[in-house]
Design a protein around this motif. Structure first.
Motif, PDB file in Angstrom:
ATOM      1  N   TRP A 142       0.827  -1.201   0.000  1.00 10.18           N
ATOM      2  CA  TRP A 142       0.000   0.000   0.000  1.00 10.18           C
ATOM      3  C   TRP A 142       0.867   1.260   0.000  1.00 10.18           C
ATOM      4  N   VAL A 143       1.897   1.277   0.835  1.00  8.60           N
ATOM      5  CA  VAL A 143       2.771   2.451   0.908  1.00  8.60           C
ATOM      6  C   VAL A 143       3.464   2.687  -0.424  1.00  8.60           C
ATOM      7  N   TRP A 144       3.938   1.622  -1.070  1.00  9.72           N
ATOM      8  CA  TRP A 144       4.588   1.785  -2.362  1.00  9.72           C
ATOM      9  C   TRP A 144       3.609   2.282  -3.421  1.00  9.72           C
ATOM     10  N   GLY A 145       2.354   1.816  -3.350  1.00  6.75           N
ATOM     11  CA  GLY A 145       1.342   2.312  -4.269  1.00  6.75           C
ATOM     12  C   GLY A 145       1.122   3.810  -4.092  1.00  6.75           C
ATOM     13  N   VAL A 146       1.091   4.248  -2.832  1.00  3.32           N
ATOM     14  CA  VAL A 146       0.934   5.676  -2.539  1.00  3.32           C
ATOM     15  C   VAL A 146       2.124   6.470  -3.070  1.00  3.32           C
ATOM     16  N   ILE A 147       3.324   5.951  -2.861  1.00  8.08           N
ATOM     17  CA  ILE A 147       4.529   6.662  -3.309  1.00  8.08           C
ATOM     18  C   ILE A 147       4.550   6.802  -4.826  1.00  8.08           C
ATOM     19  N   ALA A 192      -6.811   4.517  -5.559  1.00  2.60           N
ATOM     20  CA  ALA A 192      -7.218   3.147  -5.277  1.00  2.60           C
ATOM     21  C   ALA A 192      -6.771   2.786  -3.861  1.00  2.60           C
ATOM     22  N   ALA A 193      -5.681   3.423  -3.418  1.00  4.78           N
ATOM     23  CA  ALA A 193      -5.153   3.162  -2.077  1.00  4.78           C
ATOM     24  C   ALA A 193      -6.031   3.776  -0.993  1.00  4.78           C
ATOM     25  N   HIS A 197      -7.160   1.694   2.237  1.00  3.08           N
ATOM     26  CA  HIS A 197      -6.702   2.094   3.564  1.00  3.08           C
ATOM     27  C   HIS A 197      -7.889   2.289   4.511  1.00  3.08           C
ATOM     28  N   PHE A 198      -8.968   2.844   3.984  1.00  2.00           N
ATOM     29  CA  PHE A 198     -10.162   3.069   4.789  1.00  2.00           C
ATOM     30  C   PHE A 198     -10.767   1.741   5.235  1.00  2.00           C
ATOM     31  N   ILE A 199     -10.844   0.788   4.303  1.00  2.00           N
ATOM     32  CA  ILE A 199     -11.392  -0.530   4.636  1.00  2.00           C
ATOM     33  C   ILE A 199     -10.512  -1.229   5.665  1.00  2.00           C
ATOM     34  N   PHE A 203     -11.970  -2.353   9.417  1.00  2.00           N
ATOM     35  CA  PHE A 203     -12.124  -3.795   9.602  1.00  2.00           C
ATOM     36  C   PHE A 203     -12.105  -4.086  11.098  1.00  2.00           C
ATOM     37  N   PRO A 204     -13.046  -4.875  11.616  1.00  3.53           N
ATOM     38  CA  PRO A 204     -13.167  -5.069  13.070  1.00  3.53           C
ATOM     39  C   PRO A 204     -11.866  -5.412  13.790  1.00  3.53           C
ATOM     40  N   THR A 205     -11.010  -6.206  13.167  1.00  2.00           N
ATOM     41  CA  THR A 205      -9.772  -6.582  13.855  1.00  2.00           C
ATOM     42  C   THR A 205      -8.833  -5.395  14.054  1.00  2.00           C
ATOM     43  N   ASN A 206      -9.057  -4.308  13.315  1.00  2.00           N
ATOM     44  CA  ASN A 206      -8.196  -3.128  13.431  1.00  2.00           C
ATOM     45  C   ASN A 206      -8.841  -1.980  14.209  1.00  2.00           C
ATOM     46  N   TRP A 207      -9.989  -2.224  14.842  1.00  2.00           N
ATOM     47  CA  TRP A 207     -10.651  -1.177  15.599  1.00  2.00           C
ATOM     48  C   TRP A 207      -9.780  -0.596  16.717  1.00  2.00           C
TER      49      TRP A 207
END
Length: 244
Positions: A142-147, A192-193, A197-199, A203-207
């Motif tokens: 994800w970070v590389w996609g953003v960069i 697209a990132a 990132h929002f999802i 996601f419940p495991t990341n609350w």
């Protein structure tokens, strides 16, 4: 102001630092800038705003009298959104931890190994979830996609803005078309990132991590770290003199 400890015990629970205050600030600049650029970019692409529906706001922002909505949208997209994102990026670069910051994304071999072990776990070839570093392999992607997306947007956008706002016709027609396509491709990669990132965040495991960011706590419970980033959690606790 004293730096926040990497590891702490509070109220009978153990916590590991996830967000420094400056990192939280950078997140907000990036979030607002990305969202604003995304919305106004779509509006420009689909030719929205040819009628005067936002005149009052445009005048308040110093635009010429009776600006069209398209002018206002263009102004927000070309200046405000990029400025906010640039501030966020500069904060991230200035505050990046030498060991667990952005340098982690350059460890391609480690990322591939961890991703392989995660795949084994998902397909039942490994019983326990593999110990992962500060950045999960999907976070690295994800970070590389953003960069990459941000670089394409920045380079192409600079030329396009110079032509649009300062009438500097420095590009031949075919080159300007090429820059326009680069801008579209960069926008697709970069934005697209944004939903990904929002999802990931909701996601419940990341609350626990999401609450830490939104409530400006900065710390996340040790249990979450051990379940998602065990390798980093053990190293952080050991570095702080605790016991994993």
């Amino acid at each position: 102001m004293a730096a926040r400890p990497l590891y702490k015990k509070e109220g009978g629970k153990e916590y590991i630092l996830r967000f420094k205050p400056v990192t939280q600030l950078a997140h907000w600049f990036l979030l607002v800038g990305m969202t604003l650029s995304f919305i106004t970019g779509l509006a420009m692409f689909f030719k929205f705003g040819e009628k005067n529906i936002l005149d009052g706001l445009g005048l308040a922002l110093g635009l010429p009298a009776n600006p069209t909505s398209a002018q206002l949208i263009s102004w927000l997209h070309d200046w405000i959104g990029p400025a906010l994102m640039l501030i966020g990026v500069l904060i991230v670069l200035a505050a990046s931890d030498k060991k667990f910051g952005l340098r982690e994304i350059t460890k391609v071999g480690e990322t591939v190994n961890v991703l392989t072990e995660v795949a084994k776990y998902r397909f039942g070839r490994r019983k326990d979830y593999p110990p992962t570093p500060f950045y999960h392999p999907f976070q690295v992607l994800w970070v590389w996609g953003v960069i990459v997306g941000l670089l394409l947007l920045g380079i192409s956008g600079l030329f396009l803005v110079l032509e649009k706002w300062f009438y500097m016709m420095i590009l031949p027609p075919w080159w300007r078309l090429f820059m326009s396509w680069l801008h579209i491709i960069g926008a697709f990669i970069f934005f697209a990132a944004l939903p990904i990132h929002f999802i990931m965040a909701i996601f419940p495991t990341n609350w626990p991590m999401l609450k830490s960011q939104l409530l400006l706590r900065g710390y996340v419970e040790k249990e979450w770290w051990m379940a998602h980033h065990k390798a980093y959690a053990e190293e952080a606790i050991k570095k702080a003199g605790g016991s994993p």
